[in-house]
Every structure is written in structure tokens, then in C-alpha cells.
Design an enzyme around this catalytic site. Structure first.
Site, PDB file in Angstrom:
ATOM      1  N   GLY A 174       0.870  -1.126   0.078  1.00  0.00           N
ATOM      2  CA  GLY A 174       0.026  -0.098   0.097  1.00  0.00           C
ATOM      3  C   GLY A 174       0.988   1.294   0.070  1.00  0.00           C
ATOM      4  N   LEU A 175       0.153   2.375  -0.140  1.00  0.00           N
ATOM      5  CA  LEU A 175       0.860   3.743   0.088  1.00  0.00           C
ATOM      6  C   LEU A 175       1.532   3.762   1.110  1.00  0.00           C
ATOM      7  CD1 LEU A 175       1.399   6.680  -1.097  1.00  0.00           C
ATOM      8  CD2 LEU A 175      -0.966   6.925  -0.071  1.00  0.00           C
ATOM      9  N   LEU A 176       0.918   3.628   2.328  1.00  0.00           N
ATOM     10  CA  LEU A 176       1.664   4.186   3.491  1.00  0.00           C
ATOM     11  C   LEU A 176       2.646   2.895   3.920  1.00  0.00           C
ATOM     12  CD1 LEU A 176       2.099   5.573   6.133  1.00  0.00           C
ATOM     13  CD2 LEU A 176       0.416   4.647   7.034  1.00  0.00           C
ATOM     14  N   ASP A 179      -4.158 -12.588   4.582  1.00  0.00           N
ATOM     15  CA  ASP A 179      -5.336 -11.922   4.391  1.00  0.00           C
ATOM     16  C   ASP A 179      -6.302 -11.823   5.654  1.00  0.00           C
ATOM     17  OD1 ASP A 179      -7.938 -11.385   3.266  1.00  0.00           O
ATOM     18  OD2 ASP A 179      -8.292 -13.114   1.971  1.00  0.00           O
ATOM     19  N   ALA A 207      -5.558  -2.559   5.468  1.00  0.00           N
ATOM     20  CA  ALA A 207      -6.934  -2.231   5.862  1.00  0.00           C
ATOM     21  C   ALA A 207      -8.008  -2.242   4.639  1.00  0.00           C
ATOM     22  CB  ALA A 207      -7.102  -1.073   6.606  1.00  0.00           C
ATOM     23  N   THR A 221      -9.408   0.077   2.293  1.00  0.00           N
ATOM     24  CA  THR A 221      -9.245   1.421   2.656  1.00  0.00           C
ATOM     25  C   THR A 221     -10.468   2.376   1.738  1.00  0.00           C
ATOM     26  OG1 THR A 221      -7.521   1.533   0.993  1.00  0.00           O
ATOM     27  CG2 THR A 221      -6.935   1.470   3.078  1.00  0.00           C
ATOM     28  N   TYR A 272     -16.971   2.903   6.590  1.00  0.00           N
ATOM     29  CA  TYR A 272     -15.355   3.066   6.875  1.00  0.00           C
ATOM     30  C   TYR A 272     -14.995   3.435   8.160  1.00  0.00           C
ATOM     31  CZ  TYR A 272     -10.852   4.356   5.904  1.00  0.00           C
ATOM     32  OH  TYR A 272      -9.292   4.728   6.163  1.00  0.00           O
ATOM     33  N   LYS A 278     -13.142   1.190  11.138  1.00  0.00           N
ATOM     34  CA  LYS A 278     -12.060   2.035  12.051  1.00  0.00           C
ATOM     35  C   LYS A 278     -12.106   2.246  13.416  1.00  0.00           C
ATOM     36  CE  LYS A 278      -8.685   2.312   9.341  1.00  0.00           C
ATOM     37  NZ  LYS A 278      -7.709   1.036   9.335  1.00  0.00           N
TER      38      LYS A 278
END
Ligand SMILES: NC(=O)c1ccc[n+]([C@@H]2O[C@H](COP(=O)([O-])OP(=O)(O)OC[C@H]3O[C@@H](n4cnc5c(N)ncnc54)[C@H](OP(=O)(O)O)[C@@H]3O)[C@@H](O)[C@H]2O)c1
Length: 295
Positions: free
Chosen positions: A11-13, A50, A74, A76, A138, A142
Site C-alpha cells: 500500500g501507499l503508507l 489475508d 485495511a 481503505t 468505513y 476504523k
């Protein structure tokens, strides 16, 4: 050397965390849904995970025996979570609780990622002491993940953050790269003038997360950009910094788009007083213009 498990390494982060940890010479295992077929980054062990599978998070922690886990993985997409809230709760909340419980058994610190969208954005700015009021599935999933992690393991930090800029493996996860991709293809972007966020660079956030691995702080922590900006202003600043066609940006108000699904949070602005009190032990996320000036 810290042995670190990063979930969501594709992922990005997660990608930024992996890069930062490698740069520090840490022993890094990164998870992805399937072990990448391509050659993995030097020095990173990849493991399949997973989160939809009950027990999978715990089994991975038992196998890796990390000193710390940075849990970025997550579901997202707010739209996907709205369409399948049960899956969002399984992947985002139940699995985070399992991950934290496994960290407790392994005596590993957990740094768990969550979002400003745990707030409905009607009465911000919000501090860590404010009670979540999520408007979307979402955000609710969270918020549930925050409670699950805190209940399962004392040695945790739950990091709430905001819109992330940066380069992702998929090329469309950073808010800036997504906009650049759209505008370069000649697409138009309709952007809200009345939706405020506190954006920051994914690699600045990664640096804070890595510093938190060796810090004594426990509990909730807001890590966001230093200033609130509207989606439209953010788009204008990205377009200017990247030399993109500003005429492709259209300023709209939320009221102009009835029946938004999932419901938008107008101003889930995060206060960051606690983070500032922890400086300079933790690095400070840069201001938007400094982030955009870098290419
Ligand atoms: N990006 C933002 O603007 C933003 C804002 C606030 C908070 N956050 C939070 O920050 C964290 C990282 O966000 P991000 O932008 O880096 O997300 P991202 O780019 O969408 O990456 C999500 C990661 O989670 C993995 N993943 C998704 N479903 C999974 C599953 N069922 N099992 C295991 N792994 C799964 C993905 O794997 P695949 O590659 O296989 O899909 C990917 O590696 C998230 O917890 C998010 O809620 C992000």
C-alpha cells in the site's frame, strides 16, 4: 536492530514504512495479500496475509516474532466498505483486534493506523479525547478497530491520520498522484470547497510511525498535516506544483451533489497538540507546500 512486521506493504503508507525501515537497517517482514511474484525489495521478507481470514493475523505474528508491528493493512475504500460493511468490520476491526492480541502474546508493540473519518466532521477540530462519531461504514469500522486494539494490548499506539500524499506501487493511492493521473489524461475533477482535511506526506507519517516503535508513548495519537485545506484548494495546489491544467478543476459544494454515498464528513480536522508536545522525539510532518515542492 528492530525486527519489524509491516502489514499492507504493497500500500501507499506500508510501502513508505518499508522504505524507511530498510533505510534504518531494520529486519523487515512486509505482508501482502499474495506473496509478490516479482523480485521483492532488497532485504525485505514478504509474507502472505489475508485479514478476511480469522486467525491469519495471529499466525503471522507467531511466525515472525517481531519486536513491533506497524499495522497499515485495511479495506481503505470508503465506497467498498459502504457496499459491504460486514467485510469492512471483519478486515478493519476484528482482524486489528486479533493482531493486537497476538502482539500481546508475543510481547511486541503495535502501532495501528486509523483515520480522521472516525469523526463525522460536523464539530471539529477534534482531539484524541473526542468520542468517534463516524458517518460512514468505513469510519465506523476504523473506530471499532481502535477500541479492539486498545482492549487487546496495553503496549499500543493508535494513530489517526488524514489524507496521504505520495507515490504508491499502484500509482493511484496518493491523493496527488491520483489527481495528476486524472488531469494528465484530460479528465476533469469536481472538488468540494466545503470539505476540509489535514493532508500530509506518507513518508513523513512513516517516519513518525518508525520513531514510535522505540518511544514510550501509549494510546491514541493524531498525526496529521499542520494545516486544514479544502479538497478544492488542495487540488489547485497540486495542479500548480505539477504544472497541470487548472481549468480541469471544478469547485463544487457538497449541497450541489445530493445523495452522496458514503456520506462525506465536512471537516474531520485533527488537532495535533499531543504530537507537538512529543517533538522533537518524533519528527514533524511537513507543510503542504514543502511536500509539493519536492518532486
Ligand atoms: N490513504 C489515506 O489517505 C489514508 C487516510 C487516513 C487513514 N489511512 C489509513 O492508513 C492505512 C494505510 O492506508 P493506505 O493509503 O496505505 O492504503 P492502501 O494504499 O489502500 O493499501 C492498503 C493495504 O492493505 C492491504 N489489504 C487490503 N485488504 C486486505 C486484506 N483483506 N488482507 C490483507 N491486506 C489487505 C492492501 O493489499 P493489496 O495490495 O493486496 O490490496 C494494501 O497493501 C489504512 O489503515 C488507512 O485506513 C489512509
Amino acid at each position: 536492530m528492530t525486527r519489524l512486521l509491516v502489514t499492507g506493504g504493497t500500500g501507499l503508507l506500508g510501502g513508505a514504512v518499508v522504505e524507511g525501515a530498510r533505510g534504518r537497517g531494520w529486519d523487515v517482514t512486509a505482508s501482502c495479500r499474495r506473496v509478490p511474484g516479482r523480485s521483492p525489495a532488497d532485504g525485505v521478507a514478504w509474507a502472505a496475509l489475508d485479514l478476511a481470514e480469522p486467525g491469519a493475523a495471529g499466525a503471522l505474528v507467531e511466525r515472525v516474532r517481531p519486536d513491533a508491528v506497524i499495522h497499515t493493512a485495511a479495506m481503505t475504500s470508503p465506497a467498498e466498505a459502504e457496499a459491504d460493511p460486514a467485510r469492512a468490520f471483519r478486515v478493519n476491526a476484528a482482524a486489528a483486534g486479533e493482531m493486537a492480541a497476538a502482539c500481546a502474546r508475543a510481547e511486541a508493540r503495535i502501532i495501528h493506523l486509523t483515520t480522521d473519518l472516525v469523526f463525522d466532521g460536523q464539530s471539529g477540530p477534534y482531539g484524541e479525547e473526542d468520542v468517534p462519531t463516524a458517518a460512514s461504514a468505513y469510519g465506523r469500522s476504523k473506530a471499532a478497530s481502535e477500541a479492539a486494539v486498545a482492549a487487546a494490548h496495553a503496549d499500543h499506539v493508535v494513530v489517526r491520520t488524514s489524507l496521504l500524499l505520495g507515490r504508491s506501487a499502484r500509482g493511484d493511492r496518493g491523493v496527488d498522484e491520483a489527481m495528476e493521473r486524472t488531469l494528465r489524461a484530460g479528465g476533469r475533477a469536481r472538488l468540494f470547497v466545503d470539505e476540509l482535511r489535514t493532508p500530509l506526506a506518507a513518508d513523513d507519517l512513516a517516519a513518525v510511525l518508525l520513531a514510535l516503535c522505540g518511544h514510550a508513548y501509549r494510546g491514541l495519537l493524531h498525526v496529521a498535516g499542520p494545516a486544514a485545506v479544502s479538497r478544492y484548494d488542495l487540488g489547485v495546489r497540486i495542479a500548480r506544483a505539477r504544472g497541470l491544467d487548472l481549468s480541469l478543476l471544478e469547485a463544487v459544494r457538497m449541497a450541489d451533489v445530493p445523495g452522496l454515498v458514503p456520506p462525506r464528513a465536512p471537516a474531520p480536522v485533527l488537532r495535533t497538540d499531543r504530537l507537538r508536545a512529543l517533538l522533537p522525539a518524533l519528527p514533524r510532518p511537513r507543510a503542504l507546500d514543502a511536500v509539493l515542492a519536492r518532486r
